[in-house]
Every structure is written in structure tokens, then in C-alpha cells.
Motif scaffolding. Structure first.
Motif, PDB file in Angstrom:
ATOM      1  N   VAL A 115       0.855  -1.200   0.000  1.00  0.00           N
ATOM      2  CA  VAL A 115       0.000   0.000   0.000  1.00  0.00           C
ATOM      3  C   VAL A 115       0.887   1.245   0.000  1.00  0.00           C
ATOM      4  O   VAL A 115       1.575   1.509   0.994  1.00  0.00           O
ATOM      5  N   PRO A 116       0.904   2.021  -1.075  1.00  0.00           N
ATOM      6  CA  PRO A 116       1.746   3.222  -1.093  1.00  0.00           C
ATOM      7  C   PRO A 116       1.152   4.321  -0.216  1.00  0.00           C
ATOM      8  O   PRO A 116      -0.066   4.555  -0.250  1.00  0.00           O
ATOM      9  N   PRO A 117       1.957   4.985   0.595  1.00  0.00           N
ATOM     10  CA  PRO A 117       1.440   6.112   1.390  1.00  0.00           C
ATOM     11  C   PRO A 117       1.045   7.268   0.497  1.00  0.00           C
ATOM     12  O   PRO A 117       1.601   7.454  -0.594  1.00  0.00           O
ATOM     13  N   VAL A 118       0.086   8.041   0.943  1.00  0.00           N
ATOM     14  CA  VAL A 118      -0.349   9.196   0.152  1.00  0.00           C
ATOM     15  C   VAL A 118       0.541  10.406   0.407  1.00  0.00           C
ATOM     16  O   VAL A 118       0.605  11.319  -0.410  1.00  0.00           O
ATOM     17  N   ARG A 119       1.226  10.385   1.536  1.00  0.00           N
ATOM     18  CA  ARG A 119       2.102  11.512   1.866  1.00  0.00           C
ATOM     19  C   ARG A 119       3.020  11.101   3.005  1.00  0.00           C
ATOM     20  O   ARG A 119       2.661  10.279   3.839  1.00  0.00           O
ATOM     21  N   VAL A 120       4.206  11.695   3.035  1.00  0.00           N
ATOM     22  CA  VAL A 120       5.139  11.476   4.135  1.00  0.00           C
ATOM     23  C   VAL A 120       5.415  12.827   4.778  1.00  0.00           C
ATOM     24  O   VAL A 120       5.895  13.756   4.119  1.00  0.00           O
ATOM     25  N   LYS A 140       4.865   8.188  13.681  1.00  0.00           N
ATOM     26  CA  LYS A 140       5.193   7.817  12.312  1.00  0.00           C
ATOM     27  C   LYS A 140       4.855   8.945  11.352  1.00  0.00           C
ATOM     28  O   LYS A 140       4.029   9.816  11.657  1.00  0.00           O
ATOM     29  N   LEU A 141       5.494   8.908  10.192  1.00  0.00           N
ATOM     30  CA  LEU A 141       5.362  10.005   9.238  1.00  0.00           C
ATOM     31  C   LEU A 141       4.605   9.632   7.970  1.00  0.00           C
ATOM     32  O   LEU A 141       4.058  10.508   7.307  1.00  0.00           O
ATOM     33  N   ALA A 142       4.592   8.365   7.610  1.00  0.00           N
ATOM     34  CA  ALA A 142       3.943   7.937   6.365  1.00  0.00           C
ATOM     35  C   ALA A 142       2.429   7.869   6.569  1.00  0.00           C
ATOM     36  O   ALA A 142       1.939   7.155   7.440  1.00  0.00           O
ATOM     37  N   ARG A 143       1.699   8.629   5.749  1.00  0.00           N
ATOM     38  CA  ARG A 143       0.243   8.653   5.840  1.00  0.00           C
ATOM     39  C   ARG A 143      -0.374   7.758   4.769  1.00  0.00           C
ATOM     40  O   ARG A 143      -0.002   7.830   3.595  1.00  0.00           O
TER      41      ARG A 143
END
Length: 291
Positions: free
Chosen positions: A151-156, A166-169
Motif C-alpha cells: 500500500v503506497p502512502p499518500v504523503r510522508v 510515524k510520518l507515512a500517511r
């Protein structure tokens, strides 16, 4: 009188629904008992049965029996047909329930409970870490990372903007599936962990996350029993909805999705004992019947 009993009495006698429920139950009891008395007098018309004491006895038994029958419970269930599945709302401990479990989370899947800064120790997420992962945060984070690998994060976020956690949203509604096929844990991101370290959610986000949760459960739960808490009721700041309304939202979403295809044979929504006073079981029982 305990807090629970006071709440049950207030629900029954302090609401229009409670009074109407008790009134109907008492009326049914009175009709049955008075019918029995009339039947007795029809067969034995010369009976010396005292009329006034008998009437008062019937009234008294009807009142007591009706109140007892309509008294709010700590558990309500309803079985649906075509397709067949069951929904239960009960007061208890989520982690003592059989079957798979749903755990509410946020869009960055924070897990750290130190100082209650990110995740409150007593919350469902906090108890999940401490009771099922023996407080091993690194192991839980590793399992979450594995589950979200595709699942790719939408924003970091930048560390300067979000000082902890954590930073990855990930998209709201993302579900991290942990555990084994025999015991799955569905971590559902129903809210956004804002950079000020507070969680925000709303009815639209809840509905979207529930739809994705049912989809993932349909794929991984093998139609087995699933238990879940009243997600969104703690620190998600859904101020427009109380506990009863949140449970109704969950029920409506689940039943609507289950009409298309069975997700699981039994869904149990577990209310924490401390939150029971915030839940109207009579209203929820009637709502289940209308579904």
C-alpha cells in the motif's frame, strides 16, 4: 444502587421509548393474566375467588413482569435471514471475545503509548499492544509494515511538522491485516492523526473506513465470527455522534454490505463496561429489528 442499574432505570423510565416499551410489556402481561382469570371464572362461576384482591394481584404481577421483561439488557442480538448472519451488541472485554478482532487505528498507524502522547495506554489500540503483543512495540510495527507493504502512502510528513510518531500517511480506510488465518486482527484507519498529535474523524470518514473494513473482512475472515469495539467513540473527536449513534452507523453499514454477500456469520460490537451508561440498549434493540 450501582451506576449500571441507575442507567438502566433511567433508560426505561426516563425516555419515551423506555416508557412505551415497558407499557406494552405490562399490557401484554395484564392481558394474559386477566384472560386466565376470566377462563377460570368461566369454568367455575361459583368460585369464591375474591374479585378485588384478584384484580390487584393481576395488576401487580403485570407491572412487575412487564418491567422485568422490558428491563434494558447488557446484551442484545438479532438474527437476519436471506442471507443468514447474526449481530450482537454486548458489554464486555473485546480481547476476551472469540474469533477475529477489529482494532481502530489512525492513518499513520501509530503504536507508541509512552506518556500517552500518541496512543493512550488504556485505549483499545494501547491494550492491543500490551495484551496481545506483550508491549513489544517494535514487533507490532514490523507486522504493520509487512501488512502495508503493498500500500503506497499518500504523503510522508516532515519531522519538523509532526514532532512524534510515524510520518507515512495512508488513505483513510486502509486496513492492515495482522495475525494468522485462525486469529486475524484488522487494524482499521478510521481517522487522521493530525500533526498536533490529535486524531480527527467524522461520519463520512467512518462510513468510508467501514466499507473498506467489510471488504477486507470478506476476503480474510473466512465468514467466521468477528468482534469489534465502538470505533470512533474515544479520542477520534466525532463530536456530532454519541455512542448509540456510532453503533447505529456501524450496524447500518454492516447490514447494508451483508445484504450483498455475507461478510461473517456473526459480528459482535463490544461496549466497554465504563461506556455502558452512554449506550441506549433499548433503542439499539429496536433499531436492529427495523434493519
Amino acid at each position: 444502587m450501582s451506576r449500571t442499574v441507575r442507567h438502566q432505570a433511567r433508560t426505561l423510565f426516563g425516555t419515551r421509548l423506555g416508557l412505551s416499551t415497558a407499557g406494552r410489556a405490562c399490557a401484554v402481561q395484564f392481558t394474559l393474566l386477566s384472560g386466565l382469570v376470566q377462563l377460570y371464572l368461566a369454568f367455575w362461576p361459583d368460585s369464591s375467588l375474591p374479585r378485588v384482591p384478584a384484580f390487584l394481584t393481576v395488576v401487580g404481577i403485570s407491572l412487575v413482569g412487564g418491567i422485568l421483561r422490558s428491563w434494558p439488557r447488557t446484551r442484545v442480538s438479532h438474527e437476519f435471514q436471506h442471507p443468514a448472519f447474526e449481530v450482537t451488541i454486548k458489554v464486555g472485554d473485546l480481547f476476551e471475545q472469540p474469533g477475529h478482532l477489529v482494532i481502530g487505528s489512525n492513518d499513520v498507524f501509530d503504536t507508541d503509548t509512552r506518556d500517552d502522547l500518541l496512543i493512550v495506554h488504556r485505549s483499545v489500540q494501547g491494550q492491543f499492544l500490551h495484551r496481545l503483543y506483550a508491549s513489544e512495540t517494535a514487533r507490532l510495527d514490523g507486522d504493520i509494515d509487512t501488512a502495508l507493504a503493498g500500500v503506497p502512502p499518500v504523503r510522508v510528513e516532515d519531522r519538523a511538522a509532526k514532532r512524534a510518531g510515524k510520518l507515512a500517511r495512508y488513505p483513510v480506510g486502509t486496513v492492515a491485516v495482522l495475525g494468522s488465518p485462525q486469529k486475524r486482527f484488522f487494524l482499521s484507519a478510521y481517522g487522521t492523526m493530525r500533526n498536533d498529535l490529535t486524531v480527527a474523524s467524522g461520519p463520512d470518514q467512518m462510513w468510508k473506513s467501514l466499507e473498506e473494513l467489510w471488504h477486507v473482512m470478506h476476503l480474510h475472515a473466512r465468514r467466521e465470527a468477528v468482534a469489534m469495539p465502538v470505533i470512533g467513540s474515544a479520542l477520534a473527536r466525532i463530536d456530532s455522534m454519541d455512542h448509540t449513534s456510532l453503533i447505529k452507523l456501524i450496524l447500518l453499514s454492516f447490514v447494508t454490505r451483508s445484504r450483498r454477500s455475507v461478510i461473517c456469520k456473526e459480528l459482535t460490537i463490544v461496549v466497554h463496561p465504563e461506556d455502558y451508561v452512554r449506550v441506549d440498549m433499548l433503542e439499539l434493540a429496536m433499531f436492529l429489528r427495523t434493519l
